[in-house]
Every structure is written in C-alpha cells, then in structure tokens.
Design a protein around this motif. Structure first.
Motif, PDB file in Angstrom:
ATOM      1  N   ARG A 207      47.259  36.802  48.665  1.00 33.63           N
ATOM      2  CA  ARG A 207      48.545  37.334  48.703  1.00 33.63           C
ATOM      3  C   ARG A 207      48.652  38.228  47.213  1.00 33.63           C
ATOM      4  NH1 ARG A 207      50.090  32.630  51.480  1.00 33.63           N
ATOM      5  NH2 ARG A 207      51.190  31.588  49.858  1.00 33.63           N
ATOM      6  N   VAL A 208      47.877  37.769  46.463  1.00 33.63           N
ATOM      7  CA  VAL A 208      48.086  38.536  45.108  1.00 33.63           C
ATOM      8  C   VAL A 208      47.298  39.491  44.532  1.00 33.63           C
ATOM      9  CG1 VAL A 208      48.686  38.223  42.487  1.00 33.63           C
ATOM     10  CG2 VAL A 208      49.616  36.453  44.412  1.00 33.63           C
ATOM     11  N   CYS A 209      45.975  39.291  44.831  1.00 32.93           N
ATOM     12  CA  CYS A 209      44.902  39.886  44.289  1.00 32.93           C
ATOM     13  C   CYS A 209      44.105  41.045  45.036  1.00 32.93           C
ATOM     14  CB  CYS A 209      43.807  39.146  43.691  1.00 32.93           C
ATOM     15  SG  CYS A 209      44.266  37.783  42.365  1.00 32.93           S
ATOM     16  N   ASP A 210      44.212  42.359  44.650  1.00 30.61           N
ATOM     17  CA  ASP A 210      43.709  43.483  45.463  1.00 30.61           C
ATOM     18  C   ASP A 210      42.336  42.911  46.098  1.00 30.61           C
ATOM     19  OD1 ASP A 210      45.947  45.228  45.019  1.00 30.61           O
ATOM     20  OD2 ASP A 210      44.990  45.967  43.176  1.00 30.61           O
ATOM     21  N   GLY A 211      41.902  43.271  47.255  1.00 28.36           N
ATOM     22  CA  GLY A 211      40.876  43.137  48.046  1.00 28.36           C
ATOM     23  C   GLY A 211      40.505  41.936  48.379  1.00 28.36           C
ATOM     24  N   TYR A 212      41.358  40.798  48.129  1.00 27.08           N
ATOM     25  CA  TYR A 212      41.034  39.350  48.461  1.00 27.08           C
ATOM     26  C   TYR A 212      42.081  39.097  49.408  1.00 27.08           C
ATOM     27  CZ  TYR A 212      38.092  38.444  44.761  1.00 27.08           C
ATOM     28  OH  TYR A 212      36.928  38.424  43.669  1.00 27.08           O
ATOM     29  N   GLU A 213      42.581  39.909  50.362  1.00 28.45           N
ATOM     30  CA  GLU A 213      43.456  39.627  51.550  1.00 28.45           C
ATOM     31  C   GLU A 213      42.624  38.575  52.546  1.00 28.45           C
ATOM     32  OE1 GLU A 213      44.593  43.215  49.756  1.00 28.45           O
ATOM     33  OE2 GLU A 213      42.591  42.555  50.562  1.00 28.45           O
ATOM     34  N   ASN A 214      43.394  37.533  52.996  1.00 30.38           N
ATOM     35  CA  ASN A 214      42.729  36.706  53.981  1.00 30.38           C
ATOM     36  C   ASN A 214      41.445  35.927  53.277  1.00 30.38           C
ATOM     37  OD1 ASN A 214      44.512  37.419  56.064  1.00 30.38           O
ATOM     38  ND2 ASN A 214      43.432  39.049  56.505  1.00 30.38           N
ATOM     39  N   PHE A 215      41.666  35.601  52.143  1.00 30.24           N
ATOM     40  CA  PHE A 215      40.300  35.405  51.270  1.00 30.24           C
ATOM     41  C   PHE A 215      39.617  33.832  51.638  1.00 30.24           C
ATOM     42  CE2 PHE A 215      39.657  33.732  46.659  1.00 30.24           C
ATOM     43  CZ  PHE A 215      38.192  34.084  46.949  1.00 30.24           C
ATOM     44  N   GLU A 216      40.393  32.972  52.275  1.00 31.61           N
ATOM     45  CA  GLU A 216      39.857  31.672  52.814  1.00 31.61           C
ATOM     46  C   GLU A 216      39.183  31.847  53.921  1.00 31.61           C
ATOM     47  OE1 GLU A 216      38.840  27.606  52.324  1.00 31.61           O
ATOM     48  OE2 GLU A 216      39.438  29.193  51.012  1.00 31.61           O
ATOM     49  N   GLN A 217      39.629  32.721  54.876  1.00 29.62           N
ATOM     50  CA  GLN A 217      39.088  32.785  56.197  1.00 29.62           C
ATOM     51  C   GLN A 217      37.832  33.952  56.044  1.00 29.62           C
ATOM     52  OE1 GLN A 217      42.231  33.358  55.293  1.00 29.62           O
ATOM     53  NE2 GLN A 217      43.538  33.331  56.906  1.00 29.62           N
ATOM     54  N   ARG A 218      38.133  34.936  55.133  1.00 28.73           N
ATOM     55  CA  ARG A 218      36.420  35.599  55.088  1.00 28.73           C
ATOM     56  C   ARG A 218      35.307  34.792  54.339  1.00 28.73           C
ATOM     57  NH1 ARG A 218      39.299  40.496  51.778  1.00 28.73           N
ATOM     58  NH2 ARG A 218      37.426  41.480  52.144  1.00 28.73           N
ATOM     59  N   LEU A 219      35.749  33.811  53.511  1.00 26.49           N
ATOM     60  CA  LEU A 219      34.823  33.172  52.966  1.00 26.49           C
ATOM     61  C   LEU A 219      33.874  32.457  53.997  1.00 26.49           C
ATOM     62  CD1 LEU A 219      36.342  31.473  49.685  1.00 26.49           C
ATOM     63  CD2 LEU A 219      34.457  32.979  49.867  1.00 26.49           C
ATOM     64  N   GLN A 220      34.255  32.383  55.242  1.00 22.83           N
ATOM     65  CA  GLN A 220      33.556  31.223  56.071  1.00 22.83           C
ATOM     66  C   GLN A 220      32.216  32.278  56.625  1.00 22.83           C
ATOM     67  OE1 GLN A 220      34.751  28.156  56.438  1.00 22.83           O
ATOM     68  NE2 GLN A 220      36.368  29.107  54.885  1.00 22.83           N
ATOM     69  N   ALA A 221      32.242  33.467  56.442  1.00 18.67           N
ATOM     70  CA  ALA A 221      30.970  34.140  56.645  1.00 18.67           C
ATOM     71  C   ALA A 221      29.769  33.577  55.771  1.00 18.67           C
ATOM     72  CB  ALA A 221      31.197  35.608  56.547  1.00 18.67           C
ATOM     73  N   THR A 222      28.658  33.892  56.423  1.00 16.69           N
ATOM     74  CA  THR A 222      27.641  33.219  55.665  1.00 16.69           C
ATOM     75  C   THR A 222      27.198  34.052  54.585  1.00 16.69           C
ATOM     76  OG1 THR A 222      26.571  32.015  57.495  1.00 16.69           O
ATOM     77  CG2 THR A 222      25.164  32.600  55.714  1.00 16.69           C
ATOM     78  N   GLY A 223      27.340  33.634  53.330  1.00 14.20           N
ATOM     79  CA  GLY A 223      26.857  34.571  52.177  1.00 14.20           C
ATOM     80  C   GLY A 223      28.141  35.125  51.751  1.00 14.20           C
ATOM     81  N   GLY A 224      29.539  34.927  52.135  1.00 12.40           N
ATOM     82  CA  GLY A 224      30.567  35.413  51.476  1.00 12.40           C
ATOM     83  C   GLY A 224      31.057  36.923  52.181  1.00 12.40           C
TER      84      GLY A 224
END
Length: 751
Positions: free
Chosen positions: A583-600
């Motif tokens: 919610r704060v850093c540019d480009g990191y929206e939905n951070f936790e959810q997007r990490l679930q993809a293999t390899g980030g």
C-alpha cells in the motif's frame, strides 16, 4: 608467499568450480556445502547475498545457479566457525583493531549481542532486552533526531528495510545513507531525470535478444559472473559485444561456462568483438563522439541510422542536442579517451549495424566526477536509435549488492519524494519529517565535524567502505554510541564510539522461525524482479534475531506511541509487513498475492514496458553536455580503485586475484610498463601512492608495483586499502557519490 604472474585470458571453467568448492569445504564441510549450494538462487531457496544479478525463470534455471563469488559469499556467511564470548574477553578493542580486515572475517559468526561500555577496554555479552534499552536510552536522550545517522547495507531484505526506514522516520529524521550512495547513485540520478526511472530498463530476455551489447566500466567475470552465461547466449544468438575498460578483463575475453561440458573441456566462448582500452574519465567523450558520428551518418543517408519516429513521438531536446553535437573537437576526444578516431569510428559502425542495442555499466562509470553526465550521454546514444522499450534494447546498470535496489524501493533514501512519505503517513497515522537527510558523503563530512552522536548501521562496513578513512575513523570514535547489526566481524566493530553495540543477526542462509511459523523475506534484483528468499540452515545460535526482529525490538522502545505501528505483530509475521509495503511502495501493489507465482514477479517499468517516460515533460530527454575529461600534469597518473577476484565489497575472502595474476597480497598498484619506464620505476618496487585534491595530499604506503597492460596514464589498486586516498569532498556532480575513479596521484619510492 607473494607471487605475481601473467594475467589470465579466460574466465570461469574448472578453476572457478574448484575454487568455489574448496572455499565451501573449508568453511562449511562437504555435506553442508552441497546442501547450501543447491538451495542458492532456487525457488523455495535463498537469494545469494552477493551481487544483484537476476535469476533466469524456473524453466531455464540450472541446478547449480550460482557463481564462484556467490559461492564464497554464502560459504563466508554459512561457516561453521563461531566467535565465542571468550574471544572478546581475551582481546581488547585496541587488540582487535590491530587484526587485519581479512583475518577479522575469518573468526566466524557472532552469536550474541556484545556491548563495549563507556571507558571499557573489552566487549562483554549482554542480553537482547538490555541491548535494545541501550539504543533506546541514547536515541531518546538526543535533543535533535538529526544528530543520529542510520546507515543501510544492500544485504538488508525488503521487509527489514521497509520497517527500518519507518522506524527512522517515526523517530524524526531522514538521515538514511546507504551503500547505493557510494555506487549507483549516479545511475539513479541520471536515469530518473532522462527516462523517468532510476532503474535499468532491460530484462534477461531482452539482453539475450540484443544485436549489440556494450559493457562499460564493468568486470562481470569477478563482480557478476552469472552475467557471462547470458552474454554467451546473446553471442550464440548473433550479438556483437564490445568492452570498454582501462583494464583488459578475462571475463569479457573468453568464458568457459562451467554449466556446460564445453566449459570443462572445450576452448570456451570468445565474448568481446572489440575492446576499447579507454583512458580513465574518457567515457563521456567516447559517447559524445558516438552520438556525433551517428548524427553525421544520418545526415549522409537520411532515414537509415536514426529512429526519427521514436525521436518525434517519445523524446524532447533532440534539436538542442543535435545542434550542440554538430561539431566535435576530435583532438580533445582522442586525448580524453586515449583512443584513436579509427577505433571510435569502428565502434560507431557497430551501432549503425545494430537494430537492438543494450549498454551495460557499473562502478567504472558511476564513481567519476562527471558520472551523471556520462550516463545521460549513454542514454542520448540509445535514444537516437530508439533503443529503449523494445526487445534487445535499453540501458542496463548492473548493481553490485543483492538488494540495494530493493532497499531504495522500500524508502531507504535520505530524500524520498513527498508522494511516498504521504502514503507512509496515511498508512501509519503519523507525520514523517520532510527535511532531507544526509547521504554517505555528507555523513562523512558530519563525522569530520563531530556532529554525529549516534551511528546505527544495518549491516555493511561503513568504517572501511567510505572515503577519507582516517577522518571517518576519528569521527566514529567521537560518537556517543555506535551500533552494528552484523553477521561477522569487520573493521566497523573495532573503530567505535564511546559506547558500542554489536547486534548479531540471521543471514540469508539461516532458517527464520517466529511464533507464527517459518518466515521468508524478499529481494529485488538489478532488473526489477522480486522474489522470496527462505533460509534453510539451523541458525548459529538459538536466540539470534532477524533484522526485522531487531528493528521492531528497538522501535517498540524508542517510538512506542508514534502513529499506529504494530511492531510486535510485524516481528512475528512478515506477511503483515508485505501487506503494508503493497500500500506504500510503488510497483508493489498486492505484494503478498503476487509473490505466490513461481519465481516471484517483475516490477512494472513504464519506459521499458510501454515507452512511457515519467519525466518533467513526459518524454525521454536528450541532454546537451559539454566535453569534460581529466588532463594530468607530467609525473601524475589517474587512479581507479577496484576489487579483487577474492573479494565482495569490503569483505576479503582471500589474498588471491587469480585473473590478474596476483597471489598472496593486496597491496599492489597496477601500472602500464611504459609509464613505469617514463617515471624511472621498476616492476616489483615498493612505492607510496599520494593523491592530490584541492591542495591536500593523502598517502597509502608500501605498495608493490605491478607492470600491467592497463591504459597509458592510468593505474589501478584495490579498495578498501586505497579509500584513504579519497576525499569526502570530491564527489560526482549531481549525485554526490564519492569519487573513486579518476583520482590524480603520483608514485614515490617507499623510504
């Protein structure tokens, strides 16, 4: 025993494999070595704590996705050696300060907090609660939060960096210098202004698609060896490669890929099609000349050289640039570069031939006085042919520490934009300070003035990484408190304030388990890819804390009532931190959810992805720069500092620089044989190196001369031993990066 031999002409291959495993076996033993190496840079494994070179996707990732330098970095961290409390009882602070940097690192992992009390001669063990209270007491006693400085190393994870800057700003200061101030600050400054993002605009796939790759001021064979694998792929795809460097480096001559059978028994892959042995400080003149020749070629054959549609649609300042660069002082260019016009014209023909060009660079460019202008000149050349935002093209700064780019994304910067601070304030219900803080060079200046009362370092080795070594050491000793969050000993633990704390932390390889369960952290690589890092080794001590745990423990005492910041929750569950980052850093929206993809995932980059430029006029901007270079008087030479093959930043793994033929020593200075003859000096002779800046001389003593095929008028020596020759007042224009390339020096026989 000191032994000097001829430099090598090939990189990697069997010697690199043997060196990696020899070092691993020595530090970790065979079983641990195998376990660690096979988890490095793998999905569900840990990210290498060394360089920031990106990983290939899961389909192309090799089982041994590491290099010699990375293997040494991991073995150095995952060593079985420990520093017991008895060691500190047996060695006074003065005795510790007499031990070399190399030997300090060999003692092993620190396992418990250690305190040097005011007036004491020895460190003593201290509990975590008491250690946190020591920091809190000193910080809360300051009349002005700006009397404290909070340094960050590029090793720090995204989660730890985000909480660290949050704590520092909640405390009331923006004094957040970091290692980027001393390496790629010039890249960020230049690229942000002319393309709207301080990050590189090239992915691994784009690099491999290039028709021309230019590697400037970089030695990937030592500093980013995995890059060689992708240069090899590009070469096999038909790319041409040009190296621009005062020193010939074997990594760009011939690469023996240890991941292929041909790398073990074959001849290797010839990489560079052309080597431009440029004079130190001549890069800006070189790319100014290339731009001039491209303009001339377009004038001679309109519509065949430049991408006029791209220039018209996506850029500004072209007319001014073209007018400014219509005439060129060729004699000055040849003096500045040390190259002939014919060499530069051959180089330019490669640009004309190429339809997709990538230009890579590292600290050989960024640590010059005119580094920012030089990088904008590189961008000028790329813009002329539309070489950004398309396959196989773009600017590619290669960063040197594993998460230095991620730390900046998280807010580790002394002058974060108001938009970031506004989001931070809304998220945590407090008011961040808006006055800009100090960077690394300004921190050295404040140490010189005795104006820093508390110095806190999240990793790194500030005492040795900075310019004006003697000044830095004197300033640190004047601090009321110095705090080092570290895994192993270095000089910053022996050059300390009146009171000093060592707070040992988990490393990348260590398993991190909180009451909420196993935890992982994230990193952002040099090309904007973000992925998880999960340690798998039993920590060196059961009570060892993560960087996150340390920050939260201190912050809960120093700023317990500032805003709405759940420090204890963050310390227990790192996914909660990532939710806030999103919610704060540019480009990191939905951070936790997007990490679930293999390899980030890959961060968006408007210039790379859409040819959109977040500049002052929403265009990629041409720059009109005057030609600048570094003339020298008779008897004077230009020095570049560099690292050896057995080194990562200030961490020394051994006294070997295999590729350059140096064994058993680091106190050497590489000099062209013709310069030696002109100066009346001889190979093997001992000399002092004396730098000259603004009427002040600085001296590094007792260095062995090595006759070496570097550019005429140019010499090279290892840092941090030669950082004593640098001035904190000698900085790159625009970025304030301390100048480590292009120091004016003279050589005098040691007496």
């Amino acid at each position: 025993m000191v032994d000097i031999e001829q430099p090598k002409k090939k990189a990697a291959g069997v010697p690199a494999v043997l060196s990696s495993f020899k070092f691993g076996f020595r530090e970790m033993g065979p079983l641990r070595t195998g376990k660690v190496f096979l988890k490095m840079n793998q999905d569900r494994g840990f990210d290498c704590p060394s360089c920031a070179w990106p990983d290939p996707d899961s389909k192309r990732k090799h089982a041994a996705e590491f290099c010699e330098n990375g293997a040494k970095a991991v073995a150095w961290e995952a060593t079985r050696k420990r520093v017991p409390r008895a060691f500190f009882a047996e060695h006074s602070i003065d005795e510790l300060n007499q031990i070399s940097e190399f030997e300090l690192g060999k003692f092993g992992r620190i396992t418990e907090p250690m305190l040097l009390r005011a007036g004491a001669t020895h460190y003593e063990p201290i509990g975590w609660d008491e250690a946190f209270h020591v920091v809190a007491r000193r910080l809360k006693a300051l009349d002005d939060p700006n009397d404290a400085v909070f340094y960050t190393s590029g090793r720090t994870s995204n989660e730890a960096a985000f909480l660290y800057q949050l704590f520092v700003r909640a405390y009331g200061t923006n004094n957040l210098p970091d290692c980027s101030n001393m390496c790629h600050e010039s890249s960020g400054t230049a690229l942000s202004r002319v393309i709207g993002s301080g990050k590189g605009a090239v992915t691994l796939e784009m690099l491999e698609q290039a028709e021309l790759i230019v590697v400037v001021g970089q030695n990937p064979g030592t500093n980013a060896p995995r890059m060689l694998s992708h240069l090899e792929i590009a070469k096999k795809n038909g790319a041409e490669l040009v190296s621009v460097n005062p020193l010939p480096e074997p990594g760009l001559m011939n690469f023996k890929n240890p991941q292929r059978v041909s790398g073990w028994v074959g001849k290797g892959t010839e990489l560079a099609d052309q080597h431009l042995q440029i004079r130190i400080g001549g890069d800006q003149a070189l790319f100014l000349a290339v731009g001039h020749l491209l303009l001339e070629a377009e004038a001679a054959a309109p519509g065949t050289v430049l991408d006029k549609d791209f220039i018209a649609q996506h850029t500004s300042g072209y007319e001014l640039y073209a007018k400014h660069n219509a005439e060129l002082d060729w004699p000055a260019v040849e003096l500045a570069t040390g190259l002939t016009r014919a060499e530069i014209e051959e180089f330019t023909q490669r640009f004309i031939k190429s339809k997709a060009t990538v230009i890579c660079w590292a600290m050989g460019l960024t640590q010059h006085r005119e580094a920012v202008a030089t990088i904008t000149e590189i961008v000028n050349v790329l813009l002329l042919q539309g070489n950004i935002g398309k396959p196989g093209a773009g600017p590619c700064p290669v960063r040197g520490h594993s998460n230095v780019q991620g730390d900046r994304s998280m807010g580790i910067w002394e002058k974060m934009p108001d938009a970031f601070l506004d989001r931070l304030d809304r998220e945590f219900s407090f008011s961040s300070p808006r006055e800009h803080g100090v960077d690394a060079a300004a921190t050295v200046q404040r140490l010189r003035e005795g104006a820093v009362r508390v110095f806190f370092a999240m990793g790194g080795n500030f005492a040795m990484a900075t310019p004006d070594t003697d000044v830095v050491h004197a300033g640190l000793r004047q601090c009321d408190l110095t705090v080092q969050v570290s895994t192993k000993l270095n000089r910053s633990h022996t050059v300390v304030g009146r009171e000093a704390l060592i707070l040992p932390t988990l490393g990348r390889t260590d398993h991190d388990h909180t009451p909420a369960g196993p935890q992982s952290v994230t990193v952002e690589d040099s090309q904007g890819a973000v992925h998880l890092s999960t340690g798998n080794l039993l920590p060196p001590a059961p009570e060892l804390k993560s960087e996150i745990g340390i920050v939260c423990g201190i912050a809960s005492l120093v700023v317990p009532d500032v805003g709405q910041i759940p420090w204890a929750d963050f310390a227990g569950d790192y996914s909660l931190i990532r939710q806030r980052i999103g919610r704060v850093c540019d480009g990191y929206e939905n951070f936790e959810q997007r990490l679930q993809a293999t390899g980030g995932f890959l961060l968006a980059h408007a210039a790379r992805d859409k040819r959109e430029f977040k500049t002052s006029d929403a265009k990629a901007q041409f720059s009109a720069n005057d030609l600048t270079w570094l003339p020298t008087e008779p008897g004077r030479l230009l020095l570049q500092t560099m690292r050896s093959h057995d080194q990562f930043n200030t961490t020394i793994y051994g006294l070997e620089d295999r590729y350059r033929g140096i064994h058993g020593t680091r106190e050497v200075v590489f000099v062209n044989p013709e310069d030696l003859a002109a100066l009346g000096l001889q190979d093997g002779q001992k000399v002092d190196i004396i730098s000259e800046f603004a009427g002040t001389e600085r001296r590094a003593t007792n260095f062995r001369l090595v006759s070496y095929p570097t550019a005429r008028g140019c010499v090279a020596a290892y840092y941090p031993e030669t950082n004593v020759l640098m001035s904190a007042d000698d900085v790159a224009r625009g970025s304030n990066t301390p100048v480590a390339k292009g120091l004016t020096i003279r050589l005098e026989p040691t007496t």
